[in-house]
Write a protein that holds these residues in place. Structure first.
Motif, short mmCIF file in Angstrom:
data_model
loop_
_atom_site.label_atom_id
_atom_site.label_comp_id
_atom_site.label_asym_id
_atom_site.label_seq_id
_atom_site.Cartn_x
_atom_site.Cartn_y
_atom_site.Cartn_z
N ASP A 1 0.81 -1.22 0.00
CA ASP A 1 0.00 0.00 0.00
C ASP A 1 0.84 1.27 0.00
OD1 ASP A 1 -2.48 -1.26 -0.04
OD2 ASP A 1 -2.58 -1.40 2.15
N TYR A 2 2.14 1.15 0.24
CA TYR A 2 3.02 2.33 0.34
C TYR A 2 3.74 2.55 -0.98
CZ TYR A 2 1.89 1.93 5.20
OH TYR A 2 1.19 1.86 6.37
N GLY A 3 3.52 3.73 -1.56
CA GLY A 3 4.14 4.09 -2.82
C GLY A 3 4.95 5.35 -2.69
N ILE A 4 5.56 5.75 -3.77
CA ILE A 4 6.37 6.97 -3.80
C ILE A 4 5.88 7.84 -4.94
CG2 ILE A 4 8.68 7.90 -4.11
CD1 ILE A 4 9.71 5.27 -2.83
N VAL A 5 5.61 9.09 -4.61
CA VAL A 5 5.09 10.09 -5.54
C VAL A 5 6.22 11.07 -5.87
CG1 VAL A 5 3.46 12.02 -5.72
CG2 VAL A 5 2.77 9.90 -4.59
N THR A 6 6.34 11.45 -7.13
CA THR A 6 7.26 12.51 -7.51
C THR A 6 6.51 13.83 -7.46
OG1 THR A 6 8.51 11.01 -8.93
CG2 THR A 6 8.82 13.38 -9.29
N ARG A 7 7.01 14.75 -6.65
CA ARG A 7 6.36 16.05 -6.45
C ARG A 7 6.71 17.01 -7.60
NH1 ARG A 7 4.33 17.41 -2.07
NH2 ARG A 7 5.24 19.49 -2.05
N GLY B 1 10.23 17.85 -8.09
CA GLY B 1 11.12 16.73 -8.36
C GLY B 1 11.48 15.90 -7.14
N SER B 2 11.15 16.39 -5.95
CA SER B 2 11.43 15.61 -4.74
C SER B 2 10.44 14.45 -4.65
CB SER B 2 11.37 16.51 -3.50
OG SER B 2 10.05 17.00 -3.30
N LEU B 3 10.74 13.52 -3.76
CA LEU B 3 9.92 12.32 -3.61
C LEU B 3 9.18 12.34 -2.29
CD1 LEU B 3 12.53 9.72 -4.91
CD2 LEU B 3 10.66 10.79 -6.19
N GLN B 4 7.99 11.73 -2.30
CA GLN B 4 7.12 11.72 -1.13
C GLN B 4 6.44 10.37 -1.01
OE1 GLN B 4 4.10 14.71 -1.50
NE2 GLN B 4 3.16 14.25 0.47
N TRP B 5 6.31 9.86 0.21
CA TRP B 5 5.60 8.62 0.45
C TRP B 5 4.10 8.82 0.28
CZ3 TRP B 5 7.58 3.96 0.57
CH2 TRP B 5 8.93 3.80 0.90
N SER B 6 3.43 7.77 -0.15
CA SER B 6 1.98 7.78 -0.25
C SER B 6 1.43 6.49 0.35
CB SER B 6 1.53 7.91 -1.71
OG SER B 6 1.91 6.76 -2.44
N TYR B 7 0.16 6.52 0.70
CA TYR B 7 -0.54 5.34 1.19
C TYR B 7 -1.76 5.14 0.30
CZ TYR B 7 -3.15 2.15 4.16
OH TYR B 7 -3.85 1.07 4.63
N GLN B 8 -1.84 4.01 -0.36
CA GLN B 8 -2.91 3.72 -1.31
C GLN B 8 -3.10 4.86 -2.30
OE1 GLN B 8 -6.30 2.65 1.15
NE2 GLN B 8 -5.50 0.59 1.45
#
Length: 122
Positions: A76-82, A85-92
């Protein structure tokens, strides 16, 4: 033999460092997601699946739960590109944030803020 044991310990530590820095906690509002030190995590109604729409001043107030290029999405944990250009954790697919006004583990003062911020729930 000692050398092999040391390598095994190093690999185990490295793999643990790549996991999503999220845990669950019980609060008066029910079970929520927190970071590894117990700070509440939030989701933003104006985000879309896999896209953060909280940038600039918004991100100063609601710091994204930062990920690195060494981190790996899992379940359920993904990574989003903001946008920057930085990266951020996501849940579902929902990007995860902290709230700058929460000062200690267990604080949930951002829940319901501006009718668009909500505690992240498992």
């Amino acid at each position: 033999m000692f050398h092999k044991a040391l390598i095994g310990l190093t690999l185990t530590f490295s793999l643990q460092a790549l996991a999503a820095p999220v845990q669950m906690a019980d609060t008066p509002e029910g079970e929520i997601l927190t970071n590894t030190i117990g700070m509440s995590l939030y989701v933003f109604d104006k985000d879309t699946q896999g896209v953060s729409n909280c940038n600039d001043t918004c991100a100063d107030n609601w710091p994204p739960l930062a990920a690195t290029s060494d981190d790996t999405a899992d379940g359920d944990y993904g990574i989003v590109t903001r946008a920057d250009g930085s990266l951020q954790w996501s849940y579902q697919g929902q990007p995860l944030y902290l709230w700058k006004e929460d000062k200690q583990a267990g604080d949930i003062s951002g829940d319901g803020k501006f009718d668009v911020w909500h505690l992240a729930r498992p």
